[in-house]
Design a protein around this motif. Structure first.
Motif, mmCIF file in Angstrom:
data_model
loop_
_atom_site.group_PDB
_atom_site.id
_atom_site.type_symbol
_atom_site.label_atom_id
_atom_site.label_comp_id
_atom_site.label_asym_id
_atom_site.label_seq_id
_atom_site.Cartn_x
_atom_site.Cartn_y
_atom_site.Cartn_z
ATOM 1 N N ALA A 3 -7.748 -2.303 -10.208
ATOM 2 C CA ALA A 3 -8.554 -2.160 -8.696
ATOM 3 C C ALA A 3 -8.135 -3.196 -7.800
ATOM 4 O O ALA A 3 -7.991 -2.634 -6.639
ATOM 5 N N SER A 4 -7.827 -4.318 -8.112
ATOM 6 C CA SER A 4 -7.426 -5.411 -7.125
ATOM 7 C C SER A 4 -6.029 -4.843 -6.369
ATOM 8 O O SER A 4 -5.724 -5.657 -5.413
ATOM 9 N N MET A 5 -5.294 -4.050 -7.115
ATOM 10 C CA MET A 5 -4.352 -3.686 -6.506
ATOM 11 C C MET A 5 -4.241 -2.302 -5.642
ATOM 12 O O MET A 5 -3.345 -1.799 -5.248
ATOM 13 N N GLY A 6 -5.513 -1.882 -5.419
ATOM 14 C CA GLY A 6 -5.702 -0.577 -4.859
ATOM 15 C C GLY A 6 -5.333 -0.238 -3.377
ATOM 16 O O GLY A 6 -5.138 -1.558 -2.797
ATOM 17 N N ALA A 157 -1.285 -1.300 -1.430
ATOM 18 C CA ALA A 157 -1.164 -1.702 -0.072
ATOM 19 C C ALA A 157 0.120 -2.127 0.214
ATOM 20 O O ALA A 157 0.850 -2.818 -0.554
ATOM 21 N N GLU A 158 0.688 -1.727 1.392
ATOM 22 C CA GLU A 158 1.978 -2.414 1.768
ATOM 23 C C GLU A 158 1.819 -3.862 2.127
ATOM 24 O O GLU A 158 0.911 -4.463 2.512
ATOM 25 N N ARG A 159 3.175 -4.513 1.735
ATOM 26 C CA ARG A 159 3.156 -5.808 1.938
ATOM 27 C C ARG A 159 4.144 -6.363 2.814
ATOM 28 O O ARG A 159 5.273 -5.742 2.763
ATOM 29 N N ALA A 160 4.082 -7.251 3.551
ATOM 30 C CA ALA A 160 5.326 -7.994 4.261
ATOM 31 C C ALA A 160 5.480 -9.420 3.696
ATOM 32 O O ALA A 160 4.698 -10.336 3.834
ATOM 33 N N LEU A 165 -0.786 -5.651 4.327
ATOM 34 C CA LEU A 165 -0.990 -4.965 5.527
ATOM 35 C C LEU A 165 -1.978 -3.926 5.713
ATOM 36 O O LEU A 165 -2.225 -3.713 4.414
ATOM 37 N N CYS A 166 -2.646 -3.747 6.771
ATOM 38 C CA CYS A 166 -3.798 -2.784 6.899
ATOM 39 C C CYS A 166 -3.299 -1.359 6.264
ATOM 40 O O CYS A 166 -2.282 -0.885 6.734
ATOM 41 N N SER A 167 -4.308 -0.900 5.495
ATOM 42 C CA SER A 167 -3.756 0.594 4.888
ATOM 43 C C SER A 167 -4.505 1.650 5.594
ATOM 44 O O SER A 167 -4.320 2.841 5.265
ATOM 45 N N ALA A 168 -5.404 1.442 6.739
ATOM 46 C CA ALA A 168 -6.073 2.417 7.378
ATOM 47 C C ALA A 168 -5.155 3.511 7.835
ATOM 48 O O ALA A 168 -5.960 4.808 7.803
ATOM 49 N N GLN A 169 -3.919 3.576 8.194
ATOM 50 C CA GLN A 169 -3.086 4.661 8.709
ATOM 51 C C GLN A 169 -2.927 5.481 7.703
ATOM 52 O O GLN A 169 -2.514 6.794 7.999
ATOM 53 N N VAL A 330 6.721 3.696 8.547
ATOM 54 C CA VAL A 330 6.758 3.263 7.214
ATOM 55 C C VAL A 330 5.724 4.088 6.173
ATOM 56 O O VAL A 330 5.938 3.962 5.343
ATOM 57 N N VAL A 331 4.435 4.343 6.829
ATOM 58 C CA VAL A 331 3.653 4.990 6.064
ATOM 59 C C VAL A 331 3.697 6.416 5.600
ATOM 60 O O VAL A 331 3.681 6.589 4.340
ATOM 61 N N PRO A 332 4.282 7.195 6.379
ATOM 62 C CA PRO A 332 4.617 8.753 5.622
ATOM 63 C C PRO A 332 6.157 8.437 5.035
ATOM 64 O O PRO A 332 6.069 9.208 4.211
#
Length: 359
Positions: A3-6, A157-160, A165-169, A330-332
């Protein structure tokens, strides 16, 4: 996965978007305009900036900082089916600049979006396939499996680097459509949508609960759609209207809805769909031709307002057209890669043959 990686597990820990200090903003402004101004104009501008710094600047800066405190990443939605925002018109709203940026940079722009906003991504290295409908059926299955993973919070979740990074999109890559307005457009997410749209020869078809169907069942639907479209005169190509000036399209859409109640229902089905698949009659012979068609289609088959339209060509080439204001590329893009990997893993004969390139 743990769950910590969700997908949304780190939203509450994200730092808010900072508000630059007023002095830094004014300094950057002067540096930006300096190459564009004469010495006299620059001197006049510096004087006005100094007046602003001593006058209204601090008051407006304080208001901006108050706004920033009220809009934080953790205040945005963290589930796909978000009952607080049934039409998606005001979210993600995760930082102080977001609403202004989307409204001023995108939704209020009146230029046609087909070439000014939308982008595309090729699948399967733009290679053709000798079983094009089978590849399309498996791509639909893959696309909807990606939606399932997102609904279950299993898309990491995406990372830099180490930064999350925020996942809301991610909440707007499915079931989202840009609705035209006479002055400003609106992004609308239909969270409870259960169908996909398929376009062929100007006709629109709807497959309910496609996620419950197997690739072979989806294939039968696609065959029936092609046969039905072939038996009819070419459709009116209403999708072409989504590629014109936004104000003109908004007025035309209103006229369509006033003309016939059936048009209201059809528009609702098209705009609320999870995604679109176009069974194109074209067979691009080069990557350049495929990509040109991926950007603009045949002019009347892509619903450019849709967050994602997947164009399946007669020779099996597949390209996704993306309405960019709903999410950064990057999201889609991550979903598109997942589609390719899913097909390659589960139906390798429909993926990219080893060493294959577009002829």
């Amino acid at each position: 996965q743990p769950a910590s990686m969700g997908t949304f597990s780190e939203q509450a820990n994200l730092s808010p978007l900072p508000v630059p200090a007023l002095a830094d903003t004014l300094k950057l402004y002067l540096e930006t305009v300096a190459p564009l101004l004469s010495e006299a104009e620059l001197a006049e501008t510096r004087a006005k900036v100094d007046d602003f710094a001593r006058g209204d600047g601090p008051k407006l800066q304080a208001l901006l900082e108050e706004r920033a405190k009220a809009v934080r990443p953790q205040d945005g939605p963290t589930v796909v089916l978000d009952t607080n925002h049934p039409d998606g018109s005001n979210y993600p709203n995760t930082h102080w600049l977001e609403n202004w940026w989307e409204t001023l940079a995108y939704q209020s722009d009146r230029l046609p979006i087909a070439v000014n906003v939308n982008c595309f991504q090729s699948h399967f290295k733009s290679t053709p396939c000798d079983k094009p409908l089978e590849r399309t059926a498996w791509s639909i299955k893959a696309y909807l499996d990606g939606k399932r993973l997102l609904a279950e919070g299993k898309v990491p979740a995406e990372r830099a680097g180490k930064a999350v990074l925020c996942s809301a999109q991610y909440l707007r890559i499915f079931s989202t459509t840009r609705i035209p307005g006479e002055q400003v457009d609106e992004l609308r997410t239909y969270s409870n949508s259960k169908h996909i749209c398929v376009e062929r020869s100007g006709h629109w078809y709807f497959i309910d609960h496609a996620e419950l169907l197997s690739p072979s069942q989806l294939l039968q639907h696609l065959k029936l759609i092609k046969a039905d479209a072939a038996a009819r005169p070419r459709g009116p190509g209403v999708a072409a209207l989504t590629g014109i000036d936004r104000t003109k399209w908004a007025k035309a859409r209103e006229q369509l809805m006033r003309a016939d109640l059936a048009n209201v229902r059809t528009l609702e089905l098209i705009e609320s769909a999870i995604t679109h698949f176009v069974l194109s009659e074209a067979s691009p012979s080069t990557p350049d031709e495929a990509q040109a068609l991926g950007q603009c289609g045949g002019g009347a088959d892509i619903w450019f307002d849709k967050s994602g339209t997947n164009i399946a060509f007669e020779n099996g080439v597949l390209i996704t057209n993306i309405e960019h204001s709903a999410a950064d590329a990057v999201v889609p893009g991550r979903l598109m890669v997942y589609v390719d990997d899913f097909v390659q893993k589960n139906a390798p004969e429909l993926g990219v043959p080893k060493g294959a390139f577009f002829p």
